[in-house]
Design an enzyme around this catalytic site. Structure first.
Site, PDB file in Angstrom:
ATOM      1  N   HIS A 160      42.252  38.290  44.875  1.00  0.00           N
ATOM      2  CA  HIS A 160      43.210  37.054  44.466  1.00  0.00           C
ATOM      3  C   HIS A 160      43.548  38.066  42.835  1.00  0.00           C
ATOM      4  O   HIS A 160      42.891  37.922  41.741  1.00  0.00           O
ATOM      5  CB  HIS A 160      43.219  35.850  44.113  1.00  0.00           C
ATOM      6  CG  HIS A 160      44.775  35.513  44.162  1.00  0.00           C
ATOM      7  ND1 HIS A 160      45.417  35.523  42.668  1.00  0.00           N
ATOM      8  CD2 HIS A 160      45.478  34.739  45.047  1.00  0.00           C
ATOM      9  CE1 HIS A 160      46.452  34.756  42.876  1.00  0.00           C
ATOM     10  NE2 HIS A 160      46.639  34.453  44.151  1.00  0.00           N
ATOM     11  N   ARG A 193      53.841  34.317  39.165  1.00  0.00           N
ATOM     12  CA  ARG A 193      54.692  35.436  39.674  1.00  0.00           C
ATOM     13  C   ARG A 193      55.213  35.151  40.507  1.00  0.00           C
ATOM     14  O   ARG A 193      56.687  35.982  40.051  1.00  0.00           O
ATOM     15  CB  ARG A 193      53.291  36.223  39.969  1.00  0.00           C
ATOM     16  CG  ARG A 193      52.640  36.627  38.779  1.00  0.00           C
ATOM     17  CD  ARG A 193      51.186  37.881  39.458  1.00  0.00           C
ATOM     18  NE  ARG A 193      50.952  37.600  40.146  1.00  0.00           N
ATOM     19  CZ  ARG A 193      50.001  37.482  41.751  1.00  0.00           C
ATOM     20  NH1 ARG A 193      50.595  38.815  41.285  1.00  0.00           N
ATOM     21  NH2 ARG A 193      49.360  36.817  41.988  1.00  0.00           N
TER      22      ARG A 193
END
Ligand SMILES: Cc1cc2nc3c(=O)[nH]c(=O)nc-3n(C[C@H](O)[C@H](O)[C@H](O)COP(=O)(O)OP(=O)(O)OC[C@H]3O[C@@H](n4cnc5c(N)ncnc54)[C@H](O)[C@@H]3O)c2cc1C
Length: 583
Positions: free
Chosen positions: A247, A263
């Site tokens: 990740h 994000r």
């Protein structure tokens, strides 16, 4: 040993694992047994209380096609998944999968899941995760897994009616398979270190992933590859084990997850020049490109000297300041608290230090499109399984959907298998039981004066995997890793578990987990060495391109006394021919 000494517990179906997959499977079994008006007893085994399974920590959300009127479609979700997976997904399975997700979301609606909603009560959907080309993430703040688990667990308890039995804090050690027939499971009762033989007609593996094989990981302490190791030793094939997912944004220094939702909601990634460097790597998708791409971009920035360094760790920064307090509080409350607690930072004012952290396993126990494994009566679903719908790189939000869809599918399959074939209870495999007794009591409890500690070897293993079979791989490093992993494997017989207590002996359990992790680490490295191309999460510096001619295949690995036996199987392509993957 006399026969009477075996403690046997008997259920029609054993579900091994009580995360989202295991609970969903159990619910399906109860539903179907009610429809059939058949009493079917289920035992759910878990080494932790169900609500401590790693599923509770899922943050970002679940991807589902709900807005066909606004332009989303199953076809688009399937395409995003296939492209995100760098064309290693079996496309028939992906098409089936995306179409089954809405009914899982509807089911969660019926059992009281508290999704974030629009003013009219419909589910709020956002562009939360990388690689999706439509806003299809549904979620509950950034604690989605927690809320799903609570909904499933409460509901399962409400319908159990004496037919569902929980065996919490039982550690599964081995299963018995003879002549391709499932014969039972042997587990350690962690409360008193006694062994129990779980006799059942069906076994469902729902044991989750393997993040803890690596040093920096977003995964909980118990995510140690047990199910994969148990299945492998019993002769079941594992698939695509080289595909471990990083990740992009683990918090520095711990590696704890900062959800991709940060994000997805508009957060930026910045290098030390204050530049949104994703424009050089994925100009169209920027920070919401798929994970493998963002992960490599971060590492390349660091390699170019554009990173920061804190706590002795090189990293980049996540900028959420422009999102404002209200959005952060409503949609990202957990990570806001987390960065305050861990680093004393305020995401509305401060930049957050992040770097990649090992997150998810695309590979796992080989199954067909309906969760069937190589052994009759044994099914696998969720992160422990490889169908494969995630191919070489899973898209964010597709794992929770996978656990729900395939939890349901294997529950359904298990009932169908029982009804159609009713195999009856197998005979207890006393030999397998004795072997486990000998191992736990003579070889582990009984051993004195060993050379190594469990924790020293565990640290070695994690460092080795992180440094040599990590984000960037090459032949020399992987070979080094294999050598070290095999040394660690042979050192296991020289480990002493100093604590001889029988009550909650965590050293013993850690030893067993280490053994499983070493077994699986060897397979990850073996498969990574053989795959001489770069695809999705598997990036070989010495073979930087994808090579469809030679490598559009799944890797299968099977146990043999001489070491892992490798074979390959073709990828199922229905609609989408592999093309260059650009974002
Ligand atoms: C921090 C984090 C955040 C995530 N966020 C998202 C997200 O927002 N969206 C998304 O789609 N995916 C997300 N994922 C991925 C997703 O959450 C997991 O893939 C999924 O929850 C795995 O569920 P599972 O049921 O397969 O296994 P788990 O939830 O890991 O459960 C495994 C179960 O097996 C039991 N078990 C294992 N070994 C043994 C043994 N030897 N004996 C007895 N019991 C055993 C455990 O006790 C546990 O009950 C996230 C993952 C992490 C780590």
């Amino acid at each position: 040993m006399g026969e009477e000494e075996v403690e046997v517990v008997q259920h029609d179906i054993i579900v091994l694992g009580a995360g989202i997959t295991g609970l969903r499977a159990a619910i399906e079994i109860v539903h179907k047994s009610l429809i059939l008006n058949k009493k079917i007893s289920v035992g759910i085994i878990s080494k932790v209380h169900p609500l401590r399974s790693h599923s509770v920590s899922a943050e970002g959300g679940l991807g589902v096609v709900l807005s066909i009127d606004k332009g989303d479609s199953f076809e688009l979700h399937a395409w995003d998944t296939v492209k995100g997976g760098d064309f290693l997904c079996d496309q028939d399975a992906v098409e089936f999968f995306v179409q089954r997700i809405p009914r899982e979301v509807l089911f969660l609606e019926h059992v009281g899941m508290s999704w974030l909603r629009n003013m009219d009560g419909t589910l709020f959907q956002s562009q939360r995760m990388g690689g999706h080309s439509f806003p299809r993430g549904v979620f509950a703040g950034d604690k989605t897994g927690h809320y799903i688990m609570r909904s499933l667990f409460d509901y399962l308890l409400s319908i159990a009616d004496g037919n569902v039995n929980f065996y919490n804090e039982y550690f599964a050690c081995a299963i018995s398979v003879k002549n391709n027939e499932y014969r039972g499971l042997i587990a350690l009762n962690m409360k008193n270190s006694e062994l129990v033989y779980f006799l059942s007609k069906v076994l469902i593996f729902a044991t989750g992933g393997l993040g803890r094989i690596y040093k920096t990981t977003t995964c909980a302490a118990g995510v140690t590859a047990d199910g994969m190791a148990i299945a492998y030793r019993a002769g079941l094939r594992l698939k695509d084990m080289e595909f471990t997912q990083w990740h992009p944004t683990g918090l520095v220094p711990s590696g704890v997850l900062i959800s991709e939702a940060a994000r997805g909601e508009g957060g930026y990634l910045l290098n030390r020049h204050g530049e949104r460097f994703m424009k050089h790597y994925a100009p169209n998708r920027m920070e919401t490109a798929p994970r493998d791409i963002v992960t490599r971009a971060i590492m390349w920035e660091i390699e170019k000297g554009n990173g920061y360094e804190s706590f002795g760790v090189k990293h980049v920064m996540l900028d959420l300041r422009h999102l404002g307090k209200n959005l952060i509080e409503e949609r990202l409350p957990f990570i806001s608290k987390l960065v305050k607690k861990k680093l004393g930072l305020d995401p509305t004012q401060d930049l957050i230090p992040v770097r990649p952290s090992l997150h998810y396993m695309m590979g796992g126990i080989h199954t067909d499109m309906f969760g069937n494994t190589d052994v009759r009566g044994v099914f696998a679903a969720g992160e422990v399984a490889c169908v494969s719908i995630h191919g070489a790189n899973r898209l964010g939000t597709n794992a929770l959907a996978d656990c729900l869809v395939y939890g349901g599918v294997v529950g359904e399959q298990a009932i169908e298998y029982l009804v159609k074939h009713d195999p009856g209870y197998p005979e207890i495999d006393r030999e397998a039981y004795r072997k486990t007794v000998k191992k736990i009591y003579d070889e582990i409890y009984g051993r004195e004066g060993g050379e190594y500690s469990v924790y020293e070897l565990m640290d070695n293993l994690r460092e080795t995997m992180e440094n040599n079979v990590g984000i960037f791989r090459n032949e020399r490093d992987i070979k080094n890793a294999l050598k070290k992993i095999r040394e660690i494997k042979s050192s296991l017989s020289k480990v002493t578990v100093d604590d001889k207590d029988k009550i909650y002996n965590t050293w013993l359990v850690d030893y067993l987990q280490l053994e499983n992790m070493v077994e699986i680490a060897e397979l990850i490295a073996t498969c990574a060495l053989l795959r001489q191309e770069s695809r999705g999460s598997h990036y070989r510096i010495d073979y930087p391109n994808r090579d469809d001619e030679k490598w559009l295949y799944h890797t299968l690995v099977k146990y043999s006394v001489d070491g892992p036996e490798i074979s390959y199987s073709p990828v199922v392509i229905t609609k989408w021919k592999p093309v260059e993957r650009k974002y």
